[in-house]
Design an enzyme around this catalytic site. Structure first.
Site, PDB file in Angstrom:
ATOM      1  N   ASP A   1       8.096   3.446  14.332  1.00  9.23           N
ATOM      2  CA  ASP A   1       8.144   4.506  13.184  1.00  9.23           C
ATOM      3  C   ASP A   1       8.942   4.713  12.131  1.00  9.23           C
ATOM      4  OD1 ASP A   1       8.152   7.742  11.688  1.00  9.23           O
ATOM      5  OD2 ASP A   1       5.765   7.313  13.137  1.00  9.23           O
TER       6      ASP A   1
ATOM      7  N   ASN B   1       8.087   6.451  -0.112  1.00  8.23           N
ATOM      8  CA  ASN B   1       7.376   6.780  -1.297  1.00  8.23           C
ATOM      9  C   ASN B   1       7.495   7.719  -2.465  1.00  8.23           C
ATOM     10  OD1 ASN B   1       5.504   4.618  -0.048  1.00  8.23           O
ATOM     11  ND2 ASN B   1       4.449   6.401   1.284  1.00  8.23           N
TER      12      ASN B   1
ATOM     13  N   ASP C   1       4.504  -0.440  -0.438  1.00  6.02           N
ATOM     14  CA  ASP C   1       3.421  -0.966   0.600  1.00  6.02           C
ATOM     15  C   ASP C   1       4.016  -1.690   0.611  1.00  6.02           C
ATOM     16  OD1 ASP C   1       1.529   0.725   0.710  1.00  6.02           O
ATOM     17  OD2 ASP C   1       0.491   0.511  -1.036  1.00  6.02           O
TER      18      ASP C   1
ATOM     19  N   GLU D   1       2.828   4.541   8.875  1.00  3.33           N
ATOM     20  CA  GLU D   1       3.871   4.048   8.516  1.00  3.33           C
ATOM     21  C   GLU D   1       4.363   3.537  10.272  1.00  3.33           C
ATOM     22  OE1 GLU D   1       5.531   8.320   8.766  1.00  3.33           O
ATOM     23  OE2 GLU D   1       3.908   6.819   7.429  1.00  3.33           O
TER      24      GLU D   1
END
Length: 264
Positions: free
Chosen positions: A130, A138, A147, A173
């Site tokens: 993770d 973000n 991304d 993610e």
């Protein structure tokens, strides 16, 4: 498609897969010619024809002229349909963003290992990865950079695994890696190496021009003997609990499932 037509199509598709469209056409043309000659020979014998030369010429020319265009179009279509089917199969099992296999591919691979374990394959491990505080990445740098971070991590994590291991993007993610022939201790060593590499090397977005973004990983893992797992869902549930424990422990850490049980 009716049952008989479906069976015929599958039979022809197997031939096209094995030989290719061109060779399949050549084979069918040869078979058609032989059959035509045999039927012509029987017919002329029954009719008592003394000069069979013209009949044999016709028996050869007709299948040679008619079979290639008819079967050629049919086999070319079968080949294209087969290619399209394989492409759809790949797309259905590939994550569009990272190019990694997706959750479905991991599930199928895991079930295959459980159903058909190879000789000597007695353990398998599942590693959940993770990305810590990915929402902050973000929010701070934008989703385009987010991304890019995921694509970069996908390459980095995959590069730290063996060729026999299967890394997938499990969702959002989160990545998951299926490690065959791997016990918990070995999987923990792999996970710790991946964690250390990620923490030591920030991700630089937009090649050399972008900011260096520090990234850490929380990793949870579970390992089991193949005979002790009913299906891949059980192993996924164990690894999922372990990665949640890693996040609860402060992130940027590795937690094997056994550590949760010992601490319970």
């Amino acid at each position: 498609m009716e049952k008989g037509g479906r069976a015929s199509y599958e039979w022809q598709r197997r031939i096209v897969r094995r030989l290719g469209a061109v060779r399949a056409v050549a084979l069918f043309t040869l078979v058609s010619t032989v059959v035509s000659l045999a039927i012509t020979a029987v017919a002329m014998t029954l009719d008592g024809i003394e000069d069979p030369f013209l009949g044999y010429i016709i028996a050869i020319i007709v299948p040679v002229v008619l079979t290639p265009p008819i079967t050629g179009m049919q086999f070319a279509l079968i080949e294209r349909l087969d290619e399209a089917e394989r492409a759809l199969h790949r797309l259905a099992r590939t994550d569009e963003l990272t190019g990694l296999p997706n959750r479905r591919a991991l599930m199928e691979a895991g079930e295959g290992m459980l159903r058909h374990p190879r000789t000597g394959r007695r353990t398998m491990a599942l590693l959940f990865v993770d990305v810590d505080h990915f929402k902050h990445i973000n929010d701070t740098h934008g989703h385009v950079v987010g991304d890019q971070v995921l694509r970069h991590l996908a390459r980095r994590i995959d590069g730290g695994l063996r060729e026999t291991d299967l890394l997938c993007r499990f969702g959002g993610e989160e990545f998951a890696a299926l490690l065959p022939d791997t016990d918990e201790q070995t999987a923990a060593e792999v996970a710790e190496r991946l964690r250390h590499t990620a923490a030591a090397t920030p991700v630089r977005a937009r090649e050399e021009e972008g900011p260096a973004i520090p990234v850490t990983l929380s990793l949870g893992l579970a390992a089991a003997h193949a005979e002790s797992v009913d299906d891949i869902h059980g192993l996924i549930d164990r690894a999922d609990r372990a990665v949640y424990a890693a996040k609860d422990a402060g992130r940027d850490t590795v937690v094997p499932l056994s550590a949760i049980r010992e601490g319970a």
